[in-house]
Design a protein around this motif. Structure first.
Motif, PDB file in Angstrom:
ATOM      1  N   LEU A  13      38.695  18.572  20.373  1.00 10.91           N
ATOM      2  CA  LEU A  13      39.631  17.939  19.444  1.00 10.91           C
ATOM      3  C   LEU A  13      38.972  16.812  18.657  1.00 10.91           C
ATOM      4  CD1 LEU A  13      42.792  17.934  21.730  1.00 10.91           C
ATOM      5  CD2 LEU A  13      42.333  19.447  19.775  1.00 10.91           C
ATOM      6  N   ARG A  14      38.046  16.111  19.282  1.00 10.48           N
ATOM      7  CA  ARG A  14      37.314  15.043  18.585  1.00 10.48           C
ATOM      8  C   ARG A  14      36.485  15.631  17.450  1.00 10.48           C
ATOM      9  NH1 ARG A  14      32.342  13.802  18.524  1.00 10.48           N
ATOM     10  NH2 ARG A  14      31.785  14.981  20.383  1.00 10.48           N
ATOM     11  N   ILE A  15      35.818  16.736  17.715  1.00 13.50           N
ATOM     12  CA  ILE A  15      34.993  17.384  16.692  1.00 13.50           C
ATOM     13  C   ILE A  15      35.869  17.896  15.549  1.00 13.50           C
ATOM     14  CG2 ILE A  15      33.532  19.400  16.247  1.00 13.50           C
ATOM     15  CD1 ILE A  15      32.311  18.878  19.076  1.00 13.50           C
ATOM     16  N   LYS A  16      37.018  18.476  15.881  1.00 11.65           N
ATOM     17  CA  LYS A  16      37.934  18.946  14.833  1.00 11.65           C
ATOM     18  C   LYS A  16      38.429  17.797  13.973  1.00 11.65           C
ATOM     19  CE  LYS A  16      39.460  23.080  17.046  1.00 11.65           C
ATOM     20  NZ  LYS A  16      39.576  24.276  16.364  1.00 11.65           N
ATOM     21  N   LYS A  17      38.585  16.638  14.589  1.00 13.59           N
ATOM     22  CA  LYS A  17      39.008  15.454  13.837  1.00 13.59           C
ATOM     23  C   LYS A  17      37.854  14.910  12.996  1.00 13.59           C
ATOM     24  CE  LYS A  17      41.103  10.888  14.482  1.00 13.59           C
ATOM     25  NZ  LYS A  17      42.515  10.893  14.158  1.00 13.59           N
ATOM     26  N   GLY A  18      36.624  15.272  13.358  1.00  5.79           N
ATOM     27  CA  GLY A  18      35.459  14.855  12.584  1.00  5.79           C
ATOM     28  C   GLY A  18      35.024  13.429  12.858  1.00  5.79           C
ATOM     29  N   VAL A  19      35.162  13.005  14.103  1.00  8.18           N
ATOM     30  CA  VAL A  19      34.808  11.628  14.453  1.00  8.18           C
ATOM     31  C   VAL A  19      33.725  11.642  15.534  1.00  8.18           C
ATOM     32  CG1 VAL A  19      36.643  11.371  16.172  1.00  8.18           C
ATOM     33  CG2 VAL A  19      35.780   9.366  15.025  1.00  8.18           C
ATOM     34  N   ALA A  20      32.790  10.709  15.423  1.00  7.36           N
ATOM     35  CA  ALA A  20      31.701  10.596  16.395  1.00  7.36           C
ATOM     36  C   ALA A  20      32.201   9.941  17.680  1.00  7.36           C
ATOM     37  CB  ALA A  20      30.559   9.774  15.814  1.00  7.36           C
ATOM     38  N   GLU A  21      31.529  10.255  18.790  1.00  6.41           N
ATOM     39  CA  GLU A  21      31.915   9.686  20.091  1.00  6.41           C
ATOM     40  C   GLU A  21      31.937   8.168  20.049  1.00  6.41           C
ATOM     41  OE1 GLU A  21      28.982  11.457  22.673  1.00  6.41           O
ATOM     42  OE2 GLU A  21      30.380  13.029  23.295  1.00  6.41           O
ATOM     43  N   HIS A  22      30.872   7.575  19.492  1.00  7.20           N
ATOM     44  CA  HIS A  22      30.793   6.102  19.503  1.00  7.20           C
ATOM     45  C   HIS A  22      31.889   5.473  18.649  1.00  7.20           C
ATOM     46  CE1 HIS A  22      28.403   6.969  15.876  1.00  7.20           C
ATOM     47  NE2 HIS A  22      28.757   5.757  15.483  1.00  7.20           N
ATOM     48  N   LYS A  23      32.223   6.101  17.516  1.00  9.19           N
ATOM     49  CA  LYS A  23      33.288   5.563  16.666  1.00  9.19           C
ATOM     50  C   LYS A  23      34.638   5.641  17.379  1.00  9.19           C
ATOM     51  CE  LYS A  23      35.535   5.929  12.234  1.00  9.19           C
ATOM     52  NZ  LYS A  23      35.722   6.677  11.015  1.00  9.19           N
ATOM     53  N   MET A  24      34.902   6.774  18.012  1.00  7.96           N
ATOM     54  CA  MET A  24      36.159   6.936  18.741  1.00  7.96           C
ATOM     55  C   MET A  24      36.258   5.914  19.869  1.00  7.96           C
ATOM     56  SD  MET A  24      37.629  10.412  20.443  1.00  7.96           S
ATOM     57  CE  MET A  24      39.016  10.412  21.556  1.00  7.96           C
ATOM     58  N   SER A  25      35.161   5.727  20.585  1.00  9.09           N
ATOM     59  CA  SER A  25      35.132   4.749  21.683  1.00  9.09           C
ATOM     60  C   SER A  25      35.500   3.360  21.193  1.00  9.09           C
ATOM     61  CB  SER A  25      33.736   4.708  22.308  1.00  9.09           C
ATOM     62  OG  SER A  25      33.410   5.931  22.898  1.00  9.09           O
ATOM     63  N   ILE A  26      34.863   2.945  20.118  1.00  8.59           N
ATOM     64  CA  ILE A  26      35.099   1.599  19.578  1.00  8.59           C
ATOM     65  C   ILE A  26      36.525   1.467  19.064  1.00  8.59           C
ATOM     66  CG2 ILE A  26      34.445   0.039  17.698  1.00  8.59           C
ATOM     67  CD1 ILE A  26      31.520   1.051  18.200  1.00  8.59           C
ATOM     68  N   GLU A  27      37.010   2.492  18.372  1.00 11.89           N
ATOM     69  CA  GLU A  27      38.373   2.426  17.832  1.00 11.89           C
ATOM     70  C   GLU A  27      39.436   2.456  18.929  1.00 11.89           C
ATOM     71  OE1 GLU A  27      38.486   5.445  14.769  1.00 11.89           O
ATOM     72  OE2 GLU A  27      37.468   4.105  13.354  1.00 11.89           O
ATOM     73  N   LEU A  28      39.065   2.953  20.105  1.00  8.13           N
ATOM     74  CA  LEU A  28      39.985   2.907  21.251  1.00  8.13           C
ATOM     75  C   LEU A  28      39.845   1.592  22.030  1.00  8.13           C
ATOM     76  CD1 LEU A  28      39.705   6.572  22.552  1.00  8.13           C
ATOM     77  CD2 LEU A  28      41.766   5.476  21.649  1.00  8.13           C
ATOM     78  N   GLY A  29      38.917   0.742  21.595  1.00  3.99           N
ATOM     79  CA  GLY A  29      38.753  -0.564  22.230  1.00  3.99           C
ATOM     80  C   GLY A  29      37.801  -0.586  23.406  1.00  3.99           C
ATOM     81  N   HIS A  30      36.843   0.325  23.422  1.00  2.49           N
ATOM     82  CA  HIS A  30      35.886   0.412  24.526  1.00  2.49           C
ATOM     83  C   HIS A  30      34.454   0.279  24.020  1.00  2.49           C
ATOM     84  CE1 HIS A  30      38.908   1.598  27.471  1.00  2.49           C
ATOM     85  NE2 HIS A  30      39.448   2.326  26.517  1.00  2.49           N
ATOM     86  N   SER A  31      33.518   0.334  24.953  1.00  3.24           N
ATOM     87  CA  SER A  31      32.108   0.297  24.582  1.00  3.24           C
ATOM     88  C   SER A  31      31.747   1.578  23.842  1.00  3.24           C
ATOM     89  CB  SER A  31      31.230   0.152  25.827  1.00  3.24           C
ATOM     90  OG  SER A  31      31.284   1.346  26.586  1.00  3.24           O
ATOM     91  N   ARG A  32      30.646   1.567  23.135  1.00  2.00           N
ATOM     92  CA  ARG A  32      30.203   2.716  22.334  1.00  2.00           C
ATOM     93  C   ARG A  32      30.050   3.997  23.155  1.00  2.00           C
ATOM     94  NH1 ARG A  32      27.619   2.005  17.421  1.00  2.00           N
ATOM     95  NH2 ARG A  32      26.094   3.609  17.955  1.00  2.00           N
ATOM     96  N   SER A  33      29.782   3.860  24.432  1.00  2.00           N
ATOM     97  CA  SER A  33      29.491   5.038  25.252  1.00  2.00           C
ATOM     98  C   SER A  33      30.700   5.555  26.043  1.00  2.00           C
ATOM     99  CB  SER A  33      28.346   4.721  26.217  1.00  2.00           C
ATOM    100  OG  SER A  33      28.735   3.679  27.095  1.00  2.00           O
TER     101      SER A  33
END
Length: 102
Positions: A13-33
């Motif tokens: 689902l993340r890939i379908k949304k077109g967002v990188a793991e690190h960006k999603m992590s940060i936007e969810l309020g967590h570390s890049r990893s």
């Protein structure tokens, strides 16, 4: 259902949304990893975090576990718009869908 399913579905689902793991992590309020650690199976989200992930990905928890739906946000948007149509327009759309499937 195994933990591996959740990891793979988040990735799908993340890939379908077109967002990188690190960006999603940060936007969810967590570390890049954070998301990378979930995707790799090193960690598992809490229920609260799982719900936040679903919200971020634009899916309901029900949609998340329904792997017959390849693009839940798109389906949900279509259904929301269908709800506003008249009966006549819905019949026209249904006719078009039936024609596309044949």
């Amino acid at each position: 259902m195994e933990q591996d399913y959740i990891n793979k579905r988040i990735t799908e689902l993340r890939i379908k949304k077109g967002v990188a793991e690190h960006k999603m992590s940060i936007e969810l309020g967590h570390s890049r990893s954070y998301i990378q650690s979930i995707s790799s199976g090193r960690s598992f989200p809490s229920m609260t975090e799982f719900l936040a992930i679903c919200d971020y990905l634009g899916v309901t928890p029900r949609d998340f576990f329904d792997d017959d739906i390849s693009n839940p946000p798109l389906i949900r948007e279509a259904v929301d718009k269908l709800k506003t149509l008249s009966d006549g327009d819905l019949l026209l759309i249904l006719t078009m869908i039936n024609r596309l499937q044949s």
